[in-house]
Write a protein that holds these residues in place. Structure first.
Motif, PDB file in Angstrom:
ATOM      1  N   HIS A 140       0.836  -1.205   0.000  1.00 42.86           N
ATOM      2  CA  HIS A 140       0.000   0.000   0.000  1.00 42.86           C
ATOM      3  C   HIS A 140       0.871   1.256   0.000  1.00 42.86           C
ATOM      4  O   HIS A 140       0.580   2.221  -0.714  1.00 42.86           O
ATOM      5  CB  HIS A 140      -0.932   0.010   1.206  1.00 42.86           C
ATOM      6  CG  HIS A 140      -1.766   1.261   1.295  1.00 42.86           C
ATOM      7  ND1 HIS A 140      -2.772   1.555   0.409  1.00 42.86           N
ATOM      8  CD2 HIS A 140      -1.716   2.315   2.167  1.00 42.86           C
ATOM      9  CE1 HIS A 140      -3.321   2.712   0.712  1.00 42.86           C
ATOM     10  NE2 HIS A 140      -2.695   3.201   1.774  1.00 42.86           N
ATOM     11  N   PHE A 141       1.947   1.224   0.789  1.00 47.40           N
ATOM     12  CA  PHE A 141       2.846   2.370   0.814  1.00 47.40           C
ATOM     13  C   PHE A 141       3.480   2.579  -0.562  1.00 47.40           C
ATOM     14  O   PHE A 141       3.675   3.718  -1.001  1.00 47.40           O
ATOM     15  CB  PHE A 141       3.931   2.178   1.876  1.00 47.40           C
ATOM     16  CG  PHE A 141       4.809   3.383   2.063  1.00 47.40           C
ATOM     17  CD1 PHE A 141       4.371   4.466   2.809  1.00 47.40           C
ATOM     18  CD2 PHE A 141       6.065   3.442   1.479  1.00 47.40           C
ATOM     19  CE1 PHE A 141       5.173   5.588   2.967  1.00 47.40           C
ATOM     20  CE2 PHE A 141       6.868   4.553   1.631  1.00 47.40           C
ATOM     21  CZ  PHE A 141       6.425   5.632   2.382  1.00 47.40           C
ATOM     22  N   GLU A 142       3.782   1.498  -1.254  1.00 53.02           N
ATOM     23  CA  GLU A 142       4.309   1.607  -2.617  1.00 53.02           C
ATOM     24  C   GLU A 142       3.304   2.305  -3.529  1.00 53.02           C
ATOM     25  O   GLU A 142       3.662   3.195  -4.307  1.00 53.02           O
ATOM     26  CB  GLU A 142       4.643   0.221  -3.165  1.00 53.02           C
ATOM     27  CG  GLU A 142       5.181   0.238  -4.576  1.00 53.02           C
ATOM     28  CD  GLU A 142       5.588  -1.138  -5.068  1.00 53.02           C
ATOM     29  OE1 GLU A 142       6.197  -1.218  -6.163  1.00 53.02           O
ATOM     30  OE2 GLU A 142       5.312  -2.140  -4.379  1.00 53.02           O
ATOM     31  N   TRP A 143       2.039   1.923  -3.426  1.00 55.01           N
ATOM     32  CA  TRP A 143       1.002   2.537  -4.270  1.00 55.01           C
ATOM     33  C   TRP A 143       0.883   4.030  -3.957  1.00 55.01           C
ATOM     34  O   TRP A 143       0.800   4.854  -4.873  1.00 55.01           O
ATOM     35  CB  TRP A 143      -0.331   1.841  -4.027  1.00 55.01           C
ATOM     36  CG  TRP A 143      -1.435   2.357  -4.904  1.00 55.01           C
ATOM     37  CD1 TRP A 143      -1.794   1.913  -6.145  1.00 55.01           C
ATOM     38  CD2 TRP A 143      -2.329   3.445  -4.597  1.00 55.01           C
ATOM     39  NE1 TRP A 143      -2.844   2.647  -6.645  1.00 55.01           N
ATOM     40  CE2 TRP A 143      -3.191   3.599  -5.715  1.00 55.01           C
ATOM     41  CE3 TRP A 143      -2.482   4.289  -3.512  1.00 55.01           C
ATOM     42  CZ2 TRP A 143      -4.186   4.572  -5.762  1.00 55.01           C
ATOM     43  CZ3 TRP A 143      -3.468   5.266  -3.547  1.00 55.01           C
ATOM     44  CH2 TRP A 143      -4.312   5.404  -4.662  1.00 55.01           C
ATOM     45  N   VAL A 144       0.879   4.376  -2.674  1.00 54.38           N
ATOM     46  CA  VAL A 144       0.794   5.788  -2.287  1.00 54.38           C
ATOM     47  C   VAL A 144       1.985   6.558  -2.844  1.00 54.38           C
ATOM     48  O   VAL A 144       1.839   7.675  -3.366  1.00 54.38           O
ATOM     49  CB  VAL A 144       0.721   5.916  -0.750  1.00 54.38           C
ATOM     50  CG1 VAL A 144       0.892   7.375  -0.313  1.00 54.38           C
ATOM     51  CG2 VAL A 144      -0.603   5.363  -0.231  1.00 54.38           C
ATOM     52  N   SER A 145       3.164   5.972  -2.776  1.00 59.35           N
ATOM     53  CA  SER A 145       4.373   6.639  -3.257  1.00 59.35           C
ATOM     54  C   SER A 145       4.316   6.872  -4.757  1.00 59.35           C
ATOM     55  O   SER A 145       4.766   7.911  -5.263  1.00 59.35           O
ATOM     56  CB  SER A 145       5.606   5.814  -2.897  1.00 59.35           C
ATOM     57  OG  SER A 145       5.686   5.622  -1.495  1.00 59.35           O
ATOM     58  N   GLN A 146       3.782   5.910  -5.487  1.00 53.72           N
ATOM     59  CA  GLN A 146       3.676   6.050  -6.938  1.00 53.72           C
ATOM     60  C   GLN A 146       2.744   7.187  -7.333  1.00 53.72           C
ATOM     61  O   GLN A 146       2.834   7.695  -8.456  1.00 53.72           O
ATOM     62  CB  GLN A 146       3.182   4.734  -7.548  1.00 53.72           C
ATOM     63  CG  GLN A 146       4.203   3.611  -7.479  1.00 53.72           C
ATOM     64  CD  GLN A 146       3.612   2.254  -7.816  1.00 53.72           C
ATOM     65  OE1 GLN A 146       2.387   2.070  -7.803  1.00 53.72           O
ATOM     66  NE2 GLN A 146       4.461   1.285  -8.113  1.00 53.72           N
ATOM     67  N   HIS A 147       1.868   7.581  -6.426  1.00 56.56           N
ATOM     68  CA  HIS A 147       0.892   8.633  -6.726  1.00 56.56           C
ATOM     69  C   HIS A 147       1.165   9.917  -5.946  1.00 56.56           C
ATOM     70  O   HIS A 147       0.263  10.742  -5.774  1.00 56.56           O
ATOM     71  CB  HIS A 147      -0.528   8.122  -6.424  1.00 56.56           C
ATOM     72  CG  HIS A 147      -0.952   7.003  -7.331  1.00 56.56           C
ATOM     73  ND1 HIS A 147      -0.584   5.700  -7.109  1.00 56.56           N
ATOM     74  CD2 HIS A 147      -1.685   6.997  -8.473  1.00 56.56           C
ATOM     75  CE1 HIS A 147      -1.085   4.925  -8.056  1.00 56.56           C
ATOM     76  NE2 HIS A 147      -1.749   5.694  -8.898  1.00 56.56           N
ATOM     77  N   THR A 148       2.398  10.071  -5.453  1.00 53.46           N
ATOM     78  CA  THR A 148       2.784  11.259  -4.692  1.00 53.46           C
ATOM     79  C   THR A 148       3.893  12.002  -5.420  1.00 53.46           C
ATOM     80  O   THR A 148       4.861  11.382  -5.874  1.00 53.46           O
ATOM     81  CB  THR A 148       3.258  10.876  -3.277  1.00 53.46           C
ATOM     82  OG1 THR A 148       2.235  10.135  -2.609  1.00 53.46           O
ATOM     83  CG2 THR A 148       3.583  12.121  -2.463  1.00 53.46           C
ATOM     84  N   ARG A 180       3.666  11.278   3.684  1.00 53.63           N
ATOM     85  CA  ARG A 180       2.991   9.973   3.606  1.00 53.63           C
ATOM     86  C   ARG A 180       2.882   9.298   4.963  1.00 53.63           C
ATOM     87  O   ARG A 180       2.957   8.078   5.085  1.00 53.63           O
ATOM     88  CB  ARG A 180       3.762   9.084   2.623  1.00 53.63           C
ATOM     89  CG  ARG A 180       3.829   9.623   1.197  1.00 53.63           C
ATOM     90  CD  ARG A 180       4.867   8.868   0.352  1.00 53.63           C
ATOM     91  NE  ARG A 180       6.227   9.270   0.689  1.00 53.63           N
ATOM     92  CZ  ARG A 180       7.314   8.601   0.317  1.00 53.63           C
ATOM     93  NH1 ARG A 180       7.196   7.503  -0.401  1.00 53.63           N
ATOM     94  NH2 ARG A 180       8.518   9.027   0.649  1.00 53.63           N
ATOM     95  N   ASP A 182       0.486   8.658   7.190  1.00 55.03           N
ATOM     96  CA  ASP A 182      -0.563   7.670   7.485  1.00 55.03           C
ATOM     97  C   ASP A 182      -0.189   6.300   6.944  1.00 55.03           C
ATOM     98  O   ASP A 182      -0.267   5.292   7.663  1.00 55.03           O
ATOM     99  CB  ASP A 182      -1.904   8.123   6.886  1.00 55.03           C
ATOM    100  CG  ASP A 182      -2.519   9.285   7.642  1.00 55.03           C
ATOM    101  OD1 ASP A 182      -2.044   9.566   8.769  1.00 55.03           O
ATOM    102  OD2 ASP A 182      -3.452   9.909   7.117  1.00 55.03           O
ATOM    103  N   SER A 183       0.212   6.255   5.678  1.00 58.87           N
ATOM    104  CA  SER A 183       0.563   4.961   5.099  1.00 58.87           C
ATOM    105  C   SER A 183       1.888   4.444   5.663  1.00 58.87           C
ATOM    106  O   SER A 183       2.086   3.226   5.776  1.00 58.87           O
ATOM    107  CB  SER A 183       0.634   5.062   3.567  1.00 58.87           C
ATOM    108  OG  SER A 183       1.468   6.124   3.165  1.00 58.87           O
TER     109      SER A 183
END
Length: 313
Positions: A140-148, A180, A182-183
């Motif tokens: 999930h943290f990877e997904w958040v990072s890809q969209h930040t 980031r 929260d994640s």
């Protein structure tokens, strides 16, 4: 007397290597392989031309390179890596101006519990965007990072970009400065290290290492300022920030008497100061705080040594 720390069952990074140019090839200068003797033996037999293998690709493309799978790739030691349980790697070139000093390579395994992050950020259209990264089980943290994306000065990558200096961030899951958070809290990430990766040309790259408590990248981080030597005064590096899982803060900005300095060739940090080349040590007595292994990575800005970043396990 230093007492050796209990080593965690698993660490996020399993192997660290330093490859240095010798003629038109990169050869192994030193590496920390832990118990992976067969992979160490295979590595000692290798060398890389420009553009060849992972170290050679980082050299040829003059940028950090993330490789999240070896099968069918340009990675040369695939069979030995598979036998050792290694599944991904990151190569970080160390340039002083246009001169390649070395390539630092870290290799990781993968399982359901291994959590952390090694990220490469690049500038595009006035923002830092994720070039690539390895996150282990932190999907999930990877997904958040890809969209930040980060503007200059925002978050850990943006702060490094703005200051052109390495930075440490504590308490990633609760720190308001870590965008980031929260994640990061959900992934168990606790400490972040960000550093500029100078390369020839006008490109901007920032490397971030995010450590989790259960499978840490490191349990001690140090930031050393080497700009005194760069400016032609006494060749020394000064500790400007640091944190240790056992000792807590290693540097107190309000206590001038707490300042620590090392001279060129004095200890591990002094060796990096003297050579301008990364250092990897493992399984040797005398490391700071009784740690088993350490990595020290120099940063050259404007072609001259500016900072040294060290981490210990």
């Amino acid at each position: 007397m230093d007492v050796a720390l209990d080593t965690p069952a698993k660490t996020f990074i399993e192997v660290t290597e330093v490859w240095v140019p010798e003629g038109d090839r990169l050869v192994l200068a030193e590496g920390n392989y832990g118990a992976l003797d067969a992979f160490a033996a295979a590595s000692r037999k290798e060398s890389f031309g420009k553009g060849e293998g992972l170290p050679g690709k980082a050299w040829a493309e003059a940028r950090p390179v993330v490789l999240k799978g070896f099968d069918g790739s340009y990675f040369k030691r695939t069979e030995a890596a598979a036998e050792a349980g290694l599944t991904s790697a990151v190569a970080v070139p160390v340039f002083a101006g246009k001169e390649l000093k070395a390539v630092l390579v870290v290799l990781c395994g993968d399982d359901a519990n291994r959590t952390g992050a090694i990220e490469v950020w690049h500038e595009a259209d006035g923002l830092l965007m994720l070039d690539d990264g390895y996150y282990g089980a932190a999907r999930h943290f990877e997904w958040v990072s890809q969209h930040t994306h980060f503007p200059r000065g925002q978050g850990l990558p943006g702060g490094v970009w703005s200051s052109q200096t390495p930075m440490l961030m504590r308490d990633l899951g609760s720190g308001y400065r870590f965008i980031r958070s929260d994640s990061a809290a959900k992934a168990g990430l606790t400490t972040g290290l960000g550093l500029p990766i100078p390369v020839p040309g006008e490109k901007t790259f920032v490397l971030t290492l995010l450590s989790a408590r259960g499978t840490p990248i490191a349990r001690r981080f140090e930031l050393w300022d080497a700009r005194a030597a760069r400016n032609g005064t006494k060749a020394e590096a000064r500790l400007i920030d640091g944190i240790c899982a056992r000792e807590g803060a290693l540097w107190d900005p309000d206590n001038a008497g707490n300042e620590r300095t090392v001279a060129a060739w004095q200890g591990a940090i002094g060796r990096v100061l003297g050579t301008g080349v990364p250092l990897v040590e493992g399984g040797k007595p005398g490391l700071a705080g009784g740690y088993d292994s350490m990595v020290a990575l120099p940063i050259h800005l404007g072609g001259k040594l500016s900072h040294i970043v060290a981490w210990y396990l």
